[in-house]
Write a protein that holds these residues in place. Structure first.
Motif, mmCIF file in Angstrom:
data_model
loop_
_atom_site.group_PDB
_atom_site.id
_atom_site.type_symbol
_atom_site.label_atom_id
_atom_site.label_comp_id
_atom_site.label_asym_id
_atom_site.label_seq_id
_atom_site.Cartn_x
_atom_site.Cartn_y
_atom_site.Cartn_z
ATOM 1 N N ARG A 5 0.827 -1.210 0.000
ATOM 2 C CA ARG A 5 0.000 0.000 0.000
ATOM 3 C C ARG A 5 0.860 1.258 0.000
ATOM 4 O O ARG A 5 0.607 2.197 -0.771
ATOM 5 C CB ARG A 5 -0.927 -0.012 1.217
ATOM 6 N N LEU A 6 1.884 1.281 0.832
ATOM 7 C CA LEU A 6 2.719 2.480 0.934
ATOM 8 C C LEU A 6 3.560 2.700 -0.325
ATOM 9 O O LEU A 6 3.724 3.841 -0.775
ATOM 10 C CB LEU A 6 3.618 2.381 2.166
ATOM 11 N N PHE A 7 4.088 1.624 -0.894
ATOM 12 C CA PHE A 7 4.841 1.777 -2.146
ATOM 13 C C PHE A 7 3.936 2.328 -3.243
ATOM 14 O O PHE A 7 4.367 3.119 -4.084
ATOM 15 C CB PHE A 7 5.429 0.437 -2.594
ATOM 16 N N THR A 23 9.218 5.829 0.673
ATOM 17 C CA THR A 23 8.664 5.103 1.815
ATOM 18 C C THR A 23 9.792 4.615 2.715
ATOM 19 O O THR A 23 10.598 3.773 2.309
ATOM 20 C CB THR A 23 7.830 3.895 1.347
ATOM 21 N N GLY A 24 9.860 5.148 3.911
ATOM 22 C CA GLY A 24 10.889 4.735 4.852
ATOM 23 C C GLY A 24 10.499 3.477 5.602
ATOM 24 O O GLY A 24 9.317 3.190 5.800
ATOM 25 N N ILE A 39 6.846 1.973 7.432
ATOM 26 C CA ILE A 39 6.287 0.625 7.271
ATOM 27 C C ILE A 39 6.089 -0.028 8.631
ATOM 28 O O ILE A 39 5.041 -0.631 8.901
ATOM 29 C CB ILE A 39 7.207 -0.235 6.377
ATOM 30 N N LEU A 40 7.084 0.104 9.515
ATOM 31 C CA LEU A 40 6.983 -0.486 10.853
ATOM 32 C C LEU A 40 5.792 0.092 11.613
ATOM 33 O O LEU A 40 5.011 -0.645 12.226
ATOM 34 C CB LEU A 40 8.275 -0.232 11.635
ATOM 35 N N GLU A 89 15.234 -3.849 0.032
ATOM 36 C CA GLU A 89 15.177 -4.447 -1.302
ATOM 37 C C GLU A 89 14.536 -5.836 -1.260
ATOM 38 O O GLU A 89 13.772 -6.207 -2.159
ATOM 39 C CB GLU A 89 16.582 -4.531 -1.905
ATOM 40 N N ALA A 90 14.837 -6.597 -0.205
ATOM 41 C CA ALA A 90 14.212 -7.915 -0.054
ATOM 42 C C ALA A 90 12.706 -7.773 0.145
ATOM 43 O O ALA A 90 11.919 -8.601 -0.336
ATOM 44 C CB ALA A 90 14.834 -8.661 1.125
#
Length: 206
Positions: free
Chosen positions: A14-16, A24-25, A29-30, A48-49
């Motif tokens: 969603r954030l990407f 997006t940091g 996300i956390l 990246e993963a």
């Protein structure tokens, strides 16, 4: 599959989509996922993963979440193409032409910076063309025998992605609508060439 892992992937997806990958940091996300850094890095050793996980998830959900339900709602295989366009159009309209296609957005942003994800982006696009190609096959002799269904499937996806990108750039649905109208005319012409009725406008996935 772990609920925590899925929650992280859902939040990152969603954030990407809303903000872009680079903007997006990990801390965002956390916070949005309600997890700590240890949980995230347990599943994804790097950002990246996590991006790779998001792209794999998009591909995994393509059939059960998008293509499958659309096929269940729309019986006419050719009208599924335009139901798909209607579904994406509704999403663009709801967001004021701000978000576009999540895969298309990532393709533009990260393909050159992170070449290792390019095959996954391509796999997502090929998932769409494979599904569309299946619909064109189901149409049978409603399309002329001379119709190259593989190329037509690629063309349909290109109309969708290009129309979404132009709509996002202009802040207007007009480029998307004009592109879909030309696609409709082309498909109708193919159906007429094959000597079969087109089946009208059909159902909508919106």
């Amino acid at each position: 599959m772990s609920d925590t892992r899925e929650r992280i992937l859902d939040t990152a997806s969603r954030l990407f989509h809303e903000q872009g990958y680079a903007a997006t940091g990990v801390s965002t996300i956390l916070r949005e996922a309600g997890v700590n850094s240890g949980s995230l890095y347990h599943f994804f050793p790097s950002k990246e993963a996590l991006l790779i996980g998001v792209l794999e998830r998009y591909r995994r959900l393509l059939d059960p979440v998008l293509q499958g339900p659309l096929e269940a709602r729309v019986a006419d295989p050719l009208e599924r193409v335009f139901a798909l366009m209607s579904w994406y159009r509704a999403g663009m309209e709801a967001t004021g032409c701000r978000l576009g296609c999540p895969i298309g957005n990532l393709a533009l942003e990260v393909s050159d910076t992170y070449p290792e994800v390019r095959p996954l982006i391509d796999e997502n696009f090929r998932g769409w063309t494979t599904g569309i190609r299946r619909w064109l096959t189901e149409a049978g002799d409603r399309l002329p025998a001379s119709c190259d269904r593989d190329s037509l499937a690629v063309f349909i996806l290109t109309v969708m992605e290009g129309g979404l990108m132009q709509a996002r750039a202009s802040g207007s649905l007009e480029p998307f609508d004009r592109s879909v109208a030309v696609l409709r005319a082309h498909v109708d012409h193919l159906v007429q060439e094959a000597g079969r009725p087109s089946g009208g406008q059909g159902d909508s996935a919106s």
